[in-house]
Design an enzyme around this catalytic site. Structure first.
Site, PDB file in Angstrom:
ATOM      1  N   SER A   1      40.783  31.586  30.268  1.00  0.00           N
ATOM      2  CA  SER A   1      42.070  30.836  29.370  1.00  0.00           C
ATOM      3  C   SER A   1      42.080  29.417  29.293  1.00  0.00           C
ATOM      4  CB  SER A   1      43.307  31.615  29.747  1.00  0.00           C
ATOM      5  OG  SER A   1      44.415  30.699  29.535  1.00  0.00           O
TER       6      SER A   1
ATOM      7  N   TYR B   1      49.223  33.413  37.566  1.00  0.00           N
ATOM      8  CA  TYR B   1      48.256  33.816  36.240  1.00  0.00           C
ATOM      9  C   TYR B   1      46.946  32.889  36.385  1.00  0.00           C
ATOM     10  CZ  TYR B   1      46.300  34.321  31.640  1.00  0.00           C
ATOM     11  OH  TYR B   1      45.609  34.470  30.730  1.00  0.00           O
TER      12      TYR B   1
ATOM     13  N   LYS C   1      42.542  33.424  36.767  1.00  0.00           N
ATOM     14  CA  LYS C   1      41.672  32.936  35.825  1.00  0.00           C
ATOM     15  C   LYS C   1      40.666  32.166  36.356  1.00  0.00           C
ATOM     16  CE  LYS C   1      42.855  36.173  32.975  1.00  0.00           C
ATOM     17  NZ  LYS C   1      41.753  37.276  32.448  1.00  0.00           N
TER      18      LYS C   1
HETATM   19  C1  WQD Z   1      53.354  28.091  22.802  1.00  0.00           C
HETATM   20  C2  WQD Z   1      54.163  27.072  22.124  1.00  0.00           C
HETATM   21  C3  WQD Z   1      56.040  26.908  23.573  1.00  0.00           C
HETATM   22  C4  WQD Z   1      57.972  30.590  22.548  1.00  0.00           C
HETATM   23  C5  WQD Z   1      50.627  31.065  27.021  1.00  0.00           C
HETATM   24  C6  WQD Z   1      49.861  31.098  28.204  1.00  0.00           C
HETATM   25  C7  WQD Z   1      48.476  30.979  28.364  1.00  0.00           C
HETATM   26  C8  WQD Z   1      47.906  31.820  27.526  1.00  0.00           C
HETATM   27  C9  WQD Z   1      48.677  32.122  25.943  1.00  0.00           C
HETATM   28  C10 WQD Z   1      47.453  34.006  28.066  1.00  0.00           C
HETATM   29  C11 WQD Z   1      54.628  26.105  23.418  1.00  0.00           C
HETATM   30  C12 WQD Z   1      56.745  27.248  22.223  1.00  0.00           C
HETATM   31  C13 WQD Z   1      57.067  29.531  22.715  1.00  0.00           C
HETATM   32  C14 WQD Z   1      59.423  30.521  22.071  1.00  0.00           C
HETATM   33  C15 WQD Z   1      58.773  27.901  21.854  1.00  0.00           C
HETATM   34  N1  WQD Z   1      47.457  33.046  28.202  1.00  0.00           N
HETATM   35  N2  WQD Z   1      57.429  28.191  22.306  1.00  0.00           N
HETATM   36  N3  WQD Z   1      59.539  29.307  21.856  1.00  0.00           N
HETATM   37  O1  WQD Z   1      52.624  28.775  26.476  1.00  0.00           O
HETATM   38  O2  WQD Z   1      50.848  27.741  25.176  1.00  0.00           O
HETATM   39  O3  WQD Z   1      50.223  29.640  26.276  1.00  0.00           O
HETATM   40  O4  WQD Z   1      50.100  32.127  26.297  1.00  0.00           O
HETATM   41  O5  WQD Z   1      46.850  35.026  28.114  1.00  0.00           O
HETATM   42  O6  WQD Z   1      48.125  30.974  29.584  1.00  0.00           O
HETATM   43  O7  WQD Z   1      50.323  30.081  29.062  1.00  0.00           O
HETATM   44  O8  WQD Z   1      52.050  30.021  24.614  1.00  0.00           O
HETATM   45  O9  WQD Z   1      52.933  31.285  22.844  1.00  0.00           O
HETATM   46  O10 WQD Z   1      54.115  30.977  24.965  1.00  0.00           O
HETATM   47  O11 WQD Z   1      54.039  28.855  23.551  1.00  0.00           O
HETATM   48  O12 WQD Z   1      59.307  26.964  21.337  1.00  0.00           O
HETATM   49  O13 WQD Z   1      60.034  31.460  22.033  1.00  0.00           O
HETATM   50  O14 WQD Z   1      55.588  27.549  21.581  1.00  0.00           O
HETATM   51  O15 WQD Z   1      56.990  26.083  24.252  1.00  0.00           O
HETATM   52  O16 WQD Z   1      54.816  24.911  23.037  1.00  0.00           O
HETATM   53  P1  WQD Z   1      51.411  29.047  25.665  1.00  0.00           P
HETATM   54  P2  WQD Z   1      53.176  30.361  23.671  1.00  0.00           P
END
Ligand code: WQD
Length: 345
Positions: free
Chosen positions: A127, A151, A155
């Site tokens: 990741s 997590y 990885k």
């Molecule tokens: C994306 C953007 C949030 C939800 C995570 C893990 C990573 C990976 C993929 C896995 C960010 C914003 C999100 C919401 C929002 N792993 N957001 N409102 O954090 O980049 O990555 O998932 O297997 O390890 O950390 O992905 O989709 O959670 O967030 O504003 O309700 O959307 O702050 O900027 P992220 P995400």
């Protein structure tokens, strides 16, 4: 001769799409999945998409060494693609030992069984989280690595375990660092199916678009980005699936290992994704600005140079395709995904 590939976690989101891509590329594919975060009925969907009578499926855990030994004895496995793992950052902070058990002990158990069976070819799901708060954006693979939660630690540890194991034994591995996988198969038959309220952006937006959730909570609008909201390199799961086929092909052909980013090389903000989803679905996605979410970085974006050079990988789908396929899946296929439940062996 047809090569056989074992997919651990093959009924999950990325595993199921990769199953389809591998079958289409001419591989014989076997799935091991414990159904902890996937439905047995995905098998029926996979058989439908690939026009096969059945999916070769073993129900069980990568922690079950006896089962792994039985699979390697029964099936002539050439390579393993190891998806089976826990993946929720928040949950990992409250259950770190559970994450170490599934993600690290699971990998070690798999490596021991592979070694005993002399199967040395492995593609590993890593990741972009291993870059921590990246010093360079877009981020190339040789950037400094770190972890900020259990997590991410699993990885990073998984990558290090593979690198060190390869100093003693003839392992050939492809470490694939996924950026933000979204979207679904164009058939609408398989996709991402989170059980509870989604943590990730696109599944959450999807439930706002259906009306199941009232509004998108935008976590922070004061980041140093184009519109103040977080930017991410969203990559279509169909591209990601093809990336696995290319990785496997490269490691089998060259006999050398690689560590490669899988992303598009472009980043979109939270608001841009919400806009794209509104356009794709024809539904409103109301937003509420909230404080930043702990642990989030401003921008995550892949440097895709190495993916192009080593794997000939280039993403074909854009954010519109990702939102459109997600909506197709959510608005048609996802609801009846639990209907029929074929069992494993
Ligand atoms: C994306 C953007 C949030 C939800 C995570 C893990 C990573 C990976 C993929 C896995 C960010 C914003 C999100 C919401 C929002 N792993 N957001 N409102 O954090 O980049 O990555 O998932 O297997 O390890 O950390 O992905 O989709 O959670 O967030 O504003 O309700 O959307 O702050 O900027 P992220 P995400």
């Amino acid at each position: 001769m047809t090569k056989t590939v074992l997919l651990t976690g093959g009924l999950g989101f990325i595993g199921s799409h990769t199953y389809v891509a591998l079958v289409e590329a001419g591989y014989r594919v076997i799935i091991l999945d414990d159904l902890s975060n996937a439905k047995a009925s995905v098998q029926t969907r996979l058989a439908q998409i690939t026009q096969q009578n059945e999916v070769r499926f073993y129900q069980g855990s990568v922690l079950d060494r006896g089962l792994l030994d039985r699979i390697f004895k029964q099936e002539d496995v050439t390579a393993v693609i190891h998806f089976a793992a826990k993946k929720a950052v928040g949950e990992s902070t409250t259950d770190p030992i559970g994450y170490f058990e599934t993600n690290i002990s699971g990998l070690l158990n798999l490596l021991q069984a592979m070694k005993a069976a002399e199967v040395w070819n492995l593609v590993f799901s890593s990741s972009a989280t291993v870059y921590g708060d990246a010093t360079k954006v877009p981020t190339p693979e040789d950037s400094p690595l770190s972890s900020t939660n259990p997590y991410g630690y699993t990885k990073l540890a998984g990558e290090q375990i593979l690198n060190q194991a390869a100093m003693a034994d003839p392992w050939v591995f492809g470490i694939l660092r996924y950026f933000n996988p979204v979207g679904a198969h164009p058939s609408g038959l398989i996709g991402e199916d989170p059980q509870d309220i989604p943590n990730n952006l696109v599944p959450y937006i999807a439930k706002v678009a259906t009306g199941e959730l009232s509004a998108l909570q935008v976590f922070g609008d004061d980041y140093p980005t184009r519109d103040g909201t977080g930017e991410r390199d969203y990559v279509h799961v169909m591209d990601l699936a093809r990336g696995h086929v290319l990785s496997l092909g490269a490691l089998l052909a060259n006999g050398t290992s690689h560590t490669v980013n899988l992303g598009t090389g472009r980043a979109y903000s939270v608001l841009e994704v919400a806009d794209a989803y509104e356009k794709a679905s024809g539904r409103a996605v109301p937003r509420i600005i909230k404080p930043r979410r702990a642990g989030d970085v401003a921008i995550s974006q892949a440097d895709v140079t190495r993916a192009g050079q080593l794997l000939n990988f280039e993403a074909r789908f854009d954010i519109h395709d990702m939102c459109q396929s997600s909506w197709h899946w959510i608005s048609t296929g996802a609801q009846d995904a639990a209907s029929d439940e074929p069992s494993g062996q």
